[in-house]
Design a protein around this motif. Structure first.
Motif: not given
Lengths: 350, 199
Positions: B58-69
């Motif tokens: 549900r929160r995937r769009e708030r994931y910080d894409a700069r963090r690979p892990l």
């Protein structure tokens, strides 16, 4: 020994999940994400009615077919074609695909505008089954879907950035289906003579890459040719009518492709005419089936089965709409329900 | 590192193809489950881990894409859910401390049971004391301590997971370690220098 070491020994024998438990968990997660349990057939049929996708039965097509029954044909029991005691007709694959072509050629040729949206609703089964709705903006720069977990309407729009990404920016979606406008322009430029068309699809890198992604097939193999055409037919309103017709006709020129004598059910349980190609890939015999509407012979679904692969998809509806998240004939989602998110990945290697 | 695209890419792609999220599950669920099971027991861990991935989706769009892990992010979500089972976690620590029998002990039959029993006997000596000490920690301190000790997260990753400053991670960890050290009888309760500086 310090306290952290002591603590690391505490309940250190806690068991890890095994592969089976992991698989079950992943399956459960996918089902919950989809927010769907396998749809009942009644629902699927209702959707088709509601979306009124097909432009109606082309009686002319059918009548022509019946007259054209050829000796070398296959006895096909047409599903859902009226009275139960109606005699089975003899059809050849060429008949079927010619009719499909005639039907496709008669479709309206109007091209959507760059900022209109191609809506599609499909019922598909991979690991689990579910209904999927997608909206591609015609220029291919955006894709939208409704958040299945949201209460109320929530439309998420993925912005793929400019068509030609600057250096250092990776685009995520690159397949032909995600770029309807470009795909249509490229398709329109192809020859329509069946053999020339198949050759052009094989030689053009843009189309050579088109596949159901089940496995990489040798690009020159008949199976890959079939796969490419089926995927192109499955795209939403992308080919100009003339090319769509040529695509249907071209299928009967692919070696080994045959018409099945019995109707095959699509993922949504609807019987349709089935055109099949078998292939050997990664040590397995894989059957790819194109399922056609029993009345219009238009694309209605596909099935890939064999070895570890089992994938099927049934088209429930396609339409051109003006707004992301809008269903055909449905209300326009309010701007507050729409979230646009950048969907490019910064990567120096791009 | 697993093969294939990194977590950030998977998460971005999952917006198009939610099934991709199942790949993230395959990557991290086992590790996450073992951590949660260690705190809450296997049954609750099933629920918590399942819910963790749903919340993450549900929160995937708030994931910080700069963090690979994505693991620290997932641990952070799990930490919140674990807090929701605080009473259950504390009850088990208390029972272990009082009776010497761990209600969260590994259950279920497998070939490794014989070895597991040996391991348990060896670990049991300080078990009740550790359980009592864990129970005495504040929620925030316990999260930091166990993310470091059991999940093997770096301080920076703990900070990311819990959404707290790095300095807070250090001070919480020092406080928690001090309590643990004092509670485990066979350890010298005198703290080393580093602890005094940061505590």
């Amino acid at each position: 020994m310090d306290e952290l070491t002591k603590l690391r020994d505490f309940r250190a024998d806690t068991a890890a999940l095994d592969a089976e438990q992991l698989d079950a968990g992943a399956r459960r997660l996918t089902e919950q994400i989809r927010g769907t349990t396998p749809a009942r057939r009644r629902t699927a049929a209702g959707d088709v009615l509601r979306f009124a996708v097909a432009t109606g039965v082309r009686r002319a097509c059918l009548a022509g077919l019946t007259a054209a029954a050829v000796t070398a044909g296959v006895l096909v029991a047409l599903p859902g074609s009226g009275a139960r005691d109606e005699p089975a007709r003899t059809l050849t694959i060429a008949d079927v695909l010619d009719s499909a072509a005639a039907h496709a050629a008669a479709a309206p040729a109007k091209e959507p505008s760059a900022h209109q949206w191609l809506f599609s609703r499909e019922y598909g089964c991979m690991a689990t089954c579910g209904t999927q709705e997608e909206w591609y903006r015609y220029d291919g720069n955006q894709k939208a879907f409704r958040d299945p977990m949201a209460k109320g309407v929530r439309v998420l729009v993925n912005d793929f950035g400019p068509r030609v990404a600057p250096a250092g920016l990776c685009k995520i979606v690159e397949d032909a289906g995600a770029r309807p406008q470009e795909t249509r322009a490229r398709l329109a430029a192809l020859p329509t003579e069946p053999r020339a068309l198949l050759e052009a699809l094989r030689e053009d890198p843009y189309f050579a890459a088109v596949s159901t992604k089940i496995d990489k097939l040798p690009a020159s193999s008949p199976a890959a040719a079939f796969d490419r055409v089926v995927v192109l037919l499955s795209l939403t309103e992308t080919a100009p009518p003339r090319t769509a017709a040529a695509l249907y006709r071209a299928i009967s020129y692919i070696p080994g492709v045959h018409l099945l004598p019995r109707p095959v059910k699509d993922a949504a349980g609807r019987p349709g005419l089935a055109v099949e190609s078998t292939q050997r890939a990664a040590g397995h015999d894989i059957r790819s089936t194109l399922i056609l509407d029993p009345k219009t012979y238009a694309y209605r679904g596909l099935r890939v089965e064999g070895g570890p692969w089992k994938y099927s998809s049934a088209r429930l509806g396609v339409a051109v709409v003006d707004h992301p998240g809008q269903r055909p004939g449905g209300p326009v989602p309010p701007p507050s329900s729409i979230t646009v998110r950048p969907f490019t990945i910064k990567d120096p290697s791009c | 590192m697993p093969d294939g695209p990194d977590d950030a890419t998977l998460i971005a792609r999952s917006a198009d193809e939610p099934e991709v999220f199942a790949q993230l599950y395959h990557r991290h669920a086992a590790e996450l489950h073992r951590y949660v099971a260690r705190r809450l027991g296997s049954d609750l861990a099933d629920d918590v881990v399942g819910e963790t991935f749903l919340v993450a989706f549900r929160r995937r769009e708030r994931y910080d894409a700069r963090r690979p892990l994505a693991l620290p992010w997932l641990y952070g979500i799990a930490a919140n859910l674990i807090s929701g089972h605080r009473r259950s976690e504390l009850r088990a620590y208390r029972a272990f401390a009082r009776t010497g029998a761990d209600p969260v002990a590994r259950t279920g039959g497998s070939d490794a049971d014989a070895d597991a029993v040996d391991g348990k006997v060896a670990a049991q000596a300080s078990g009740p004391a550790i359980a009592a000490a864990l129970r005495s920690l504040s929620d925030g301190d316990r999260h930091v301590l166990l993310l470091v000790a059991w999940a093997d997260l770096s301080y920076q990753e703990v900070a990311e997971a819990l959404g707290i400053p790095l300095g807070t991670v250090r001070s919480r960890l020092n406080r928690a370690r001090k309590k643990m050290r004092a509670a485990i009888p066979e350890l010298d309760p005198i703290l080393d220098e580093e602890m005094h500086h940061h505590g």
